[in-house]
Enzyme design. Structure first.
Site, PDB file in Angstrom:
ATOM      1  N   ARG A 285      41.751  44.091  49.869  1.00 22.74           N
ATOM      2  CA  ARG A 285      43.148  43.858  49.493  1.00 22.74           C
ATOM      3  C   ARG A 285      43.501  44.860  48.400  1.00 22.74           C
ATOM      4  O   ARG A 285      43.085  44.711  47.256  1.00 22.74           O
ATOM      5  CB  ARG A 285      43.257  42.421  48.961  1.00 22.74           C
ATOM      6  CG  ARG A 285      44.653  41.850  48.934  1.00 22.74           C
ATOM      7  CD  ARG A 285      44.677  40.628  48.026  1.00 22.74           C
ATOM      8  NE  ARG A 285      44.544  41.034  46.636  1.00 22.74           N
ATOM      9  CZ  ARG A 285      43.976  40.301  45.688  1.00 22.74           C
ATOM     10  NH1 ARG A 285      43.482  39.117  45.945  1.00 22.74           N
ATOM     11  NH2 ARG A 285      43.889  40.757  44.451  1.00 22.74           N
ATOM     12  N   HIS A 289      47.160  39.713  44.957  1.00 21.64           N
ATOM     13  CA  HIS A 289      47.101  38.606  45.927  1.00 21.64           C
ATOM     14  C   HIS A 289      48.501  38.318  46.462  1.00 21.64           C
ATOM     15  O   HIS A 289      48.736  38.270  47.660  1.00 21.64           O
ATOM     16  CB  HIS A 289      46.508  37.365  45.267  1.00 21.64           C
ATOM     17  CG  HIS A 289      46.656  36.129  46.088  1.00 21.64           C
ATOM     18  ND1 HIS A 289      45.956  35.935  47.253  1.00 21.64           N
ATOM     19  CD2 HIS A 289      47.450  35.043  45.917  1.00 21.64           C
ATOM     20  CE1 HIS A 289      46.324  34.770  47.776  1.00 21.64           C
ATOM     21  NE2 HIS A 289      47.223  34.218  46.991  1.00 21.64           N
ATOM     22  N   TYR A 298      41.199  40.872  36.714  1.00 26.29           N
ATOM     23  CA  TYR A 298      39.882  40.442  37.212  1.00 26.29           C
ATOM     24  C   TYR A 298      39.133  41.476  38.058  1.00 26.29           C
ATOM     25  O   TYR A 298      38.085  41.173  38.608  1.00 26.29           O
ATOM     26  CB  TYR A 298      40.011  39.126  37.999  1.00 26.29           C
ATOM     27  CG  TYR A 298      41.020  39.167  39.146  1.00 26.29           C
ATOM     28  CD1 TYR A 298      40.667  39.682  40.381  1.00 26.29           C
ATOM     29  CD2 TYR A 298      42.316  38.701  38.967  1.00 26.29           C
ATOM     30  CE1 TYR A 298      41.583  39.728  41.422  1.00 26.29           C
ATOM     31  CE2 TYR A 298      43.242  38.734  39.995  1.00 26.29           C
ATOM     32  CZ  TYR A 298      42.874  39.246  41.225  1.00 26.29           C
ATOM     33  OH  TYR A 298      43.778  39.292  42.239  1.00 26.29           O
TER      34      TYR A 298
END
Ligand SMILES: Cc1ncc(C[n+]2csc(CCOP(=O)(O)OP(=O)(O)O)c2C)c(N)n1
Ligand SMILES: [Mg+2]
Length: 391
Positions: A285, A289, A298
């Site tokens: 990805r 998100h 993160y």
């Protein structure tokens, strides 16, 4: 890509390049096009299945066009959300090949069950790309007819659609619609995080014991929001299938050709009565998100950069270029088409009518319900209470 049956005909074909077991860097990965744009003639899956594709030059160009289109439309949707025109957007950036490859592998009669990120598969099913934008703008609930396009509504509840797909696939068998080339199959899309859900594991059990004509297509994009893959599993996800009693394969999800090949084979096996299988499309990805997420919190930049080198579109472009299947004029024309269609998409989104609030009660049940009628009446009285006021 043009309508029809890509890879299934025998028009002018490219000569066969080399054959390979697994792919560079991972003996487990089915790959037919390397990140540098080198074609591999065939690749062998873990159970010995040989995967290959046989496309005409026009079909190769069509796949490239699909990839560019879905990336551009997706970028436009992200921009619209940033400008306050959509409530939220879940970008497919980086996952174009997994979606276009598998989406084009579906035959007309096959039924797809998406999550909320399958804009590329939706595009391949011939659905107007504005449809999911209406959903994320909050002006409708999706808008397409699942039966007409053989593409179910987006599902936000993680993993739930795998059970819907299992039930649907069991229905295909009960209707006697398997066993021939014209037989039907279903495909359920879900993510790496979804594999930890009970629903998905229950779907695996049911599909397995009832030999359902179903392909589980897991896009392992390495994250479930901020949770990395190592928090979901200690074994490669495709290996989970063995414990449930059906085959699993890991494909290079950034390779549109391999994604096509493994999906086409799995669907055809399913429609011929060979039961379910699991495809793990190993991908990344590239974006957040959703537009509500900040991935810099993160994950580190070097990880993202390492995946940029495996970009699903760059490798197809390199291949088309090297093989002289496409020239500069073609690439410019595709870019121009993508630009035009994204402008058109934007204009149409901005002109979407706002629905009357009371219409939220419509379409909940096909034949209405007394309880809902009562709620509608209450809501109407509430709205009327504002009439004549400044609100
Ligand atoms: C049952 C359920 N639990 C939690 C959520 C919140 N949620 C939304 S997306 C997501 C992560 C899903 O990750 P993955 O399955 O890897 O799919 P991806 O978004 O990466 O495509 C979660 C936990 C939800 N929508 N449904
Ligand atoms: Mg994920």
């Amino acid at each position: 890509m043009a309508k029809g049956d890509p890879g299934g005909t025998t028009r002018s074909r490219r000569p066969a390049p080399r054959s390979k077991k697994g792919a560079a860097g991972s003996p487990e990965l089915v790959q037919l096009l390397t990140p540098d744009g080198e074609r591999i003639d065939s690749a062998t899956g873990p159970d010995g299945t040989e995967y290959r594709v046989d496309f005409t030059d026009e079909e190769y160009r069509g796949l490239y066009r699909d990839l560019v289109m879905v990336r551009k439309l997706d970028a436009e949707a992200t921009a619209l959300q940033r400008q306050g025109e959509l409530g939220l957007w879940a970008s497919l950036l980086g996952q174009e090949a997994a979606q276009v490859g598998s989406g084009r592998a579906l035959r007309t009669q096959d039924m797809a069950f998406p999550t909320y990120r399958e804009h590329g598969v939706l595009y391949c099913r011939g659905i107007d790309p504005i449809m999911p934008l209406g959903l994320f703008r909050g002006v409708d609930q999706g808008g397409w007819d699942p039966n007409e396009f053989k593409f179910n509504m987006y599902t936000i509840v993680i993993g739930a659609q795998t059970l819907h797909a299992t039930g649907y696939a069991m229905g295909i068998t009960m209707d006697g619609k398997i066993g021939t080339d014209d037989g039907e199959a279903a495909i359920a899309y879900f993510g790496d995080g979804a594999t930890s859900q009970g629903d998905v594991n229950e779907a695996f059990v049911w599909a397995s014991v009832f030999n359902a004509p179903l392909v589980f297509f897991c896009q392992n994009n390495q994250y479930a929001i901020s949770e990395p893959l190592e928090r979901q599993t200690r074994v490669p996800l495709y290996q989970r299938a063995a414990g449930f009693g059906f085959p699993g394969v890991r494909v290079d999800g950034n390779d549109v050709l391999a994604s096509y090949a493994v999906t086409r084979t799995a669907l055809d096996n399913a429609r011929h009565g060979q039961g379910p299988s699991l495809i793990e499309a190993y991908t990344y990805r590239m974006g957040a998100h959703t537009t509500s997420d900040d991935p810099t919190r993160y994950r580190i930049a070097s990880e993202v950069e390492s995946w940029q080198a495996k970009d699903p579109i760059t490798r197809v472009k390199a291949f088309l270029d090297k093989q002289q299947i496409a020239d500069a004029a073609f690439f410019a024309e595709v870019d121009e088409q993508a630009r035009r269609e994204s402008v058109h998409l934007r204009e149409r989104v901005l002109n979407m009518p706002n629905p009357e609030p009371v219409t939220m009660f419509d379409h909940v049940y096909p034949n209405g319900s007394p309880l809902l009628d009562e709620q509608r009446a209450t809501f109407n009285r509430y709205m009327e209470s504002f009439e004549g006021s400044a609100h």
